[in-house]
Write a protein that holds these residues in place. Structure first.
Motif, short mmCIF file in Angstrom:
data_model
loop_
_atom_site.label_atom_id
_atom_site.label_comp_id
_atom_site.label_asym_id
_atom_site.label_seq_id
_atom_site.Cartn_x
_atom_site.Cartn_y
_atom_site.Cartn_z
N ALA A 155 0.81 -1.22 0.00
CA ALA A 155 0.00 0.00 0.00
C ALA A 155 0.85 1.27 0.00
O ALA A 155 0.30 2.37 -0.13
N ASN A 156 2.16 1.14 0.15
CA ASN A 156 3.01 2.34 0.12
C ASN A 156 2.92 3.05 -1.22
O ASN A 156 3.01 4.27 -1.30
N TRP A 157 2.79 2.26 -2.27
CA TRP A 157 2.59 2.77 -3.63
C TRP A 157 2.03 1.62 -4.45
O TRP A 157 1.92 0.50 -3.97
N LYS A 158 1.63 1.87 -5.71
CA LYS A 158 1.15 0.80 -6.56
C LYS A 158 2.32 -0.12 -6.86
O LYS A 158 3.28 0.28 -7.52
N THR A 159 2.26 -1.36 -6.36
CA THR A 159 3.42 -2.24 -6.28
C THR A 159 3.17 -3.57 -6.97
O THR A 159 2.16 -4.23 -6.71
N SER A 160 4.09 -3.97 -7.83
CA SER A 160 4.08 -5.32 -8.38
C SER A 160 4.79 -6.24 -7.41
O SER A 160 5.48 -5.79 -6.48
N GLU A 196 -12.83 -13.02 -1.88
CA GLU A 196 -13.93 -12.16 -1.44
C GLU A 196 -13.54 -11.27 -0.27
O GLU A 196 -14.08 -10.17 -0.12
N ARG A 197 -12.60 -11.74 0.56
CA ARG A 197 -12.22 -10.99 1.76
C ARG A 197 -10.69 -10.90 1.84
O ARG A 197 -9.99 -11.88 1.61
N VAL A 198 -10.22 -9.71 2.18
CA VAL A 198 -8.79 -9.44 2.23
C VAL A 198 -8.44 -8.89 3.61
O VAL A 198 -9.06 -7.93 4.08
N TYR A 199 -7.44 -9.50 4.23
CA TYR A 199 -6.99 -9.11 5.57
C TYR A 199 -5.55 -8.63 5.46
O TYR A 199 -4.68 -9.37 5.01
N PHE A 200 -5.31 -7.38 5.88
CA PHE A 200 -3.98 -6.81 5.74
C PHE A 200 -3.66 -5.94 6.95
O PHE A 200 -4.50 -5.70 7.81
N GLY A 201 -2.42 -5.48 7.01
CA GLY A 201 -1.97 -4.63 8.11
C GLY A 201 -1.13 -3.49 7.59
O GLY A 201 -1.49 -2.83 6.63
N HIS A 202 0.00 -3.25 8.23
CA HIS A 202 1.05 -2.32 7.82
C HIS A 202 0.70 -0.85 8.03
O HIS A 202 1.53 -0.09 8.54
N THR A 203 -0.48 -0.42 7.64
CA THR A 203 -0.80 1.01 7.63
C THR A 203 -1.09 1.57 9.02
O THR A 203 -1.04 2.79 9.21
N HIS A 204 -1.43 0.70 9.97
CA HIS A 204 -1.84 1.10 11.32
C HIS A 204 -3.13 1.92 11.30
O HIS A 204 -3.44 2.61 12.28
N VAL A 205 -3.85 1.86 10.20
CA VAL A 205 -5.14 2.54 10.07
C VAL A 205 -6.23 1.48 10.02
O VAL A 205 -6.29 0.71 9.05
N ARG A 222 -7.42 4.88 -1.15
CA ARG A 222 -6.11 4.75 -1.78
C ARG A 222 -5.46 3.43 -1.42
O ARG A 222 -4.87 2.74 -2.25
N THR A 223 -5.58 3.05 -0.15
CA THR A 223 -4.93 1.84 0.33
C THR A 223 -5.49 0.59 -0.35
O THR A 223 -4.74 -0.24 -0.87
N VAL A 224 -6.81 0.43 -0.36
CA VAL A 224 -7.39 -0.80 -0.90
C VAL A 224 -7.19 -0.88 -2.41
O VAL A 224 -7.06 -1.97 -2.97
N LYS A 225 -7.15 0.26 -3.10
CA LYS A 225 -6.86 0.24 -4.54
C LYS A 225 -5.47 -0.32 -4.80
O LYS A 225 -5.27 -1.11 -5.73
N ARG A 226 -4.51 0.08 -4.01
CA ARG A 226 -3.14 -0.40 -4.18
C ARG A 226 -3.02 -1.88 -3.82
O ARG A 226 -2.32 -2.64 -4.51
N VAL A 227 -3.68 -2.27 -2.74
CA VAL A 227 -3.66 -3.69 -2.36
C VAL A 227 -4.31 -4.53 -3.44
O VAL A 227 -3.80 -5.59 -3.83
N ALA A 228 -5.44 -4.07 -3.97
CA ALA A 228 -6.15 -4.82 -5.02
C ALA A 228 -5.31 -4.94 -6.28
O ALA A 228 -5.32 -5.98 -6.96
N ALA A 229 -4.56 -3.89 -6.62
CA ALA A 229 -3.69 -3.94 -7.80
C ALA A 229 -2.60 -4.99 -7.62
O ALA A 229 -2.27 -5.74 -8.56
N TYR A 230 -2.03 -5.07 -6.43
CA TYR A 230 -1.02 -6.09 -6.15
C TYR A 230 -1.63 -7.49 -6.24
O TYR A 230 -1.02 -8.42 -6.79
#
Length: 236
Positions: free
Chosen positions: A123-128, A196-205, A175-183
């Motif tokens: 989620a830091n940026w659009k990442t491959s 259907e469901r995505v569980y992530f961390g890192h952002t502390h948000v 912004r965050t979920v768009k970047r995660v979805a792109a990855y």
């Protein structure tokens, strides 16, 4: 249906984390869980208060071994994040994987049924995935424990609430979920794969069921002052 719990960003051994206050709750959840996911930055090697990298690795492995032993009915998965993607730690995780039957680790993500678990530093940026490997490679080599002076500087910023303002500004949910979805699309685990469901961390948000692209996204925050934190019961 399996009982699944996920927790992110404990930042164990960092003095700005209140992770120890939540250990009892984590054990309680594991008592009823069939599957438990530590979803990245479980250990904070960069900001550890322990005297050395080796001491931090030893303590982290002891914690995981004890956790798995106390909950033998539960399959324990560790996803790595940027703060714990350290080669010496990975070597010890490999040994633990051979030693403990109900333990598995993953460098980047875990897919179980219709659920995807990943740390979220994409989620830091659009990442491959190739870019993520390069980014993690820099963290893998940058494993020196920070000095007390740098810790005190960070403490001052933390007391001022800078960590909250920066995270909220940099990681808006959309912004965050768009970047995660792109990855996810890049690694072949996007909506078309049945996730259907995505569980992530890192952002502390914290993110509670944010709907995007036909999927829902979930982030339990971090156990740090001024930030909401919760253990998530996942659905797979």
């Amino acid at each position: 249906m399996q009982s699944v719990f996920v927790v992110s960003d404990l930042h164990m051994f960092c003095r700005r984390s209140d992770w120890e206050e939540h250990v009892a709750l984590i054990h309680e959840a594991a008592e009823e869980a069939d599957l438990f996911v530590f979803n990245g930055d479980t250990v904070d090697f960069k900001w550890s208060v322990l005297p050395s990298l080796e001491a931090t690795i030893d303590s982290a492995i002891d914690f995981l071994r004890d956790f798995c032993t106390r909950h033998p009915q539960c399959k324990v998965h560790v996803n790595l994040g940027n703060h714990d993607h350290i080669q010496d730690f990975i070597a010890r995780l490999e040994t633990l994987n051979e030693e403990i039957e109900n333990f598995t680790w993953h460098p980047y993500f875990l897919r179980v049924g219709k659920a995807l678990f990943l740390h979220g530093d994409v989620a830091n940026w659009k990442t491959s995935h190739q870019q993520l490997e390069q980014y993690r490679g820099r963290w893998e080599r940058r494993h020196r424990v920070q000095s007390d002076f740098k810790n005190r500087v960070y403490d001052a910023a933390f007391q001022a609430g800078a960590h909250i303002a920066v995270s909220r500004m940099a990681f808006t949910p959309k912004r965050t979920v768009k970047r995660v979805a792109a990855y996810m699309d890049d690694i072949g685990h996007g909506i078309d794969s049945g996730v259907e469901r995505v569980y992530f961390g890192h952002t502390h948000v914290p993110v509670h069921g944010y709907a995007y692209g036909g999927m829902t996204f979930h982030n339990g925050g971090a156990p740090m002052r001024g930030i909401q934190f919760r253990l998530i019961k996942a659905h797979i």
